[in-house]
Design a protein around this motif. Structure first.
Motif, PDB file in Angstrom:
ATOM      1  N   GLY A 100      96.909  89.839   6.939  1.00 46.89           N
ATOM      2  CA  GLY A 100      96.434  90.945   7.761  1.00 46.89           C
ATOM      3  C   GLY A 100      96.073  90.585   8.920  1.00 46.89           C
ATOM      4  N   TYR A 101      95.384  91.538   9.852  1.00 46.28           N
ATOM      5  CA  TYR A 101      95.079  91.233  11.281  1.00 46.28           C
ATOM      6  C   TYR A 101      93.475  90.988  11.172  1.00 46.28           C
TER       7      TYR A 101
ATOM      8  N   PHE B  33     101.699  96.068   2.307  1.00 46.67           N
ATOM      9  CA  PHE B  33     100.494  97.198   2.459  1.00 46.67           C
ATOM     10  C   PHE B  33      98.928  96.612   2.797  1.00 46.67           C
ATOM     11  N   LEU B  34      98.103  97.109   3.471  1.00 45.92           N
ATOM     12  CA  LEU B  34      96.892  96.881   3.631  1.00 45.92           C
ATOM     13  C   LEU B  34      95.852  98.134   3.833  1.00 45.92           C
ATOM     14  N   PRO B  44      88.484  97.488  13.267  1.00 46.62           N
ATOM     15  CA  PRO B  44      88.682  97.728  11.862  1.00 46.62           C
ATOM     16  C   PRO B  44      88.562  96.511  11.036  1.00 46.62           C
ATOM     17  N   THR B  45      88.033  96.312   9.617  1.00 45.42           N
ATOM     18  CA  THR B  45      87.900  95.211   9.051  1.00 45.42           C
ATOM     19  C   THR B  45      88.888  95.370   7.801  1.00 45.42           C
ATOM     20  N   PHE B  46      89.363  94.024   7.416  1.00 44.32           N
ATOM     21  CA  PHE B  46      90.288  94.293   6.124  1.00 44.32           C
ATOM     22  C   PHE B  46      89.622  94.558   4.765  1.00 44.32           C
ATOM     23  N   ALA B  86      83.149 105.950   6.587  1.00 41.66           N
ATOM     24  CA  ALA B  86      84.069 105.305   7.685  1.00 41.66           C
ATOM     25  C   ALA B  86      85.263 105.980   7.806  1.00 41.66           C
ATOM     26  N   VAL B  87      86.036 105.458   8.838  1.00 42.53           N
ATOM     27  CA  VAL B  87      87.533 105.770   8.836  1.00 42.53           C
ATOM     28  C   VAL B  87      88.194 104.764   8.078  1.00 42.53           C
ATOM     29  N   TYR B  88      89.437 105.191   7.310  1.00 42.64           N
ATOM     30  CA  TYR B  88      90.034 104.202   6.485  1.00 42.64           C
ATOM     31  C   TYR B  88      91.662 104.193   7.268  1.00 42.64           C
TER      32      TYR B  88
END
Lengths: 112, 113
Positions: A100-101, B33-34, B44-46, B86-88
């Motif tokens: 991922g980033y 996909f993430l 954004p955080t993973f 949060a926003v996903y």
């Protein structure tokens, strides 16, 4: 702790100004990206770079350019800022495929 | 043309209940996909990922499901907590291609205490 650092959290610039947004990563990643985030539009890719001095256009490159003179630094340039470039700008880097980033904290740019 | 779509811009869920966030994609070449989570004024955080060779991946309270035939993935959060507000964003990638992820438009989750 690995990091992507964006030099400014908030910026206010005037229409027509040349604006530089700086991004530095300490993970020795080859791949770096600039996105902008706007409500209802998600994250849109502006430019990306796979290596030093290498750049490729993303989905919305108009009005922007980039510079990658060193592996750790990827700069986004607004040649002549306009009000429709008011946005949250996010820099990211990645080790490569399947990873991922890692994102920076973002720069909230307002063009007045 | 939006290749990755999150059709629900917002979702409200009571604390302790399940949150289900959905994501649809159109490109059958996507195979990784993430999900990312984003708080205001932060990057954004993973959160969690899934490869197309799997149909489910679990990490604590978070589970991602992938339905390849329907080109649909979903993120389940159980139990939901106020800190999950949060926003996903979901994101998709073709691992045989470039490293650039295609992001959805995001879903704002609000978990009510």
């Amino acid at each position: 702790d690995v990091k992507v650092t964006q030099s400014s959290r908030y910026l206010v610039k005037r229409t027509g100004e040349k604006v530089f947004l700086e991004c530095v990563q300490d993970m020795d990643h080859e791949n770096m990206f600039w996105y902008r985030q706007d409500p209802g539009l998600g994250l849109r890719l502006i430019y990306f770079s796979y290596d030093v001095k290498m750049k490729e256009k993303g989905d919305i490159p108009e009005g922007y350019s980039v510079s990658r003179e060193k592996k750790e630094r990827f700069s986004l340039i607004l040649e002549s800022a306009s009000t429709n470039q008011t946005s949250m700008y996010l820099c990211a880097s990645t080790r490569g495929q399947g990873y991922g980033y890692t994102f920076g904290s973002g720069t909230r740019l307002t063009v007045v | 043309d939006q290749q990755v779509k999150q059709n629900s811009p917002s979702l409200s869920v009571q604390e302790g209940r399940i949150s289900i966030l959905n994501c649809d994609y159109t490109n059958s070449m996507f195979d990784y996909f993430l999900w990312y989570k984003k708080y205001p004024a932060e990057g954004p955080t993973f959160l969690i990922s899934i490869s197309s060779i799997k149909d489910k991946n679990e990490d604590g309270r978070f589970t991602v499901f992938l339905n390849k035939s329907a080109k649909h993935l979903s993120l389940h959060i159980v139990p939901s907590q106020p800190g999950d507000s949060a926003v996903y964003f979901c994101a998709a990638l073709t691992t045989s291609g470039t490293y650039k992820y295609i992001f959805g438009t995001g879903t704002r989750l609000k978990v009510l205490a």
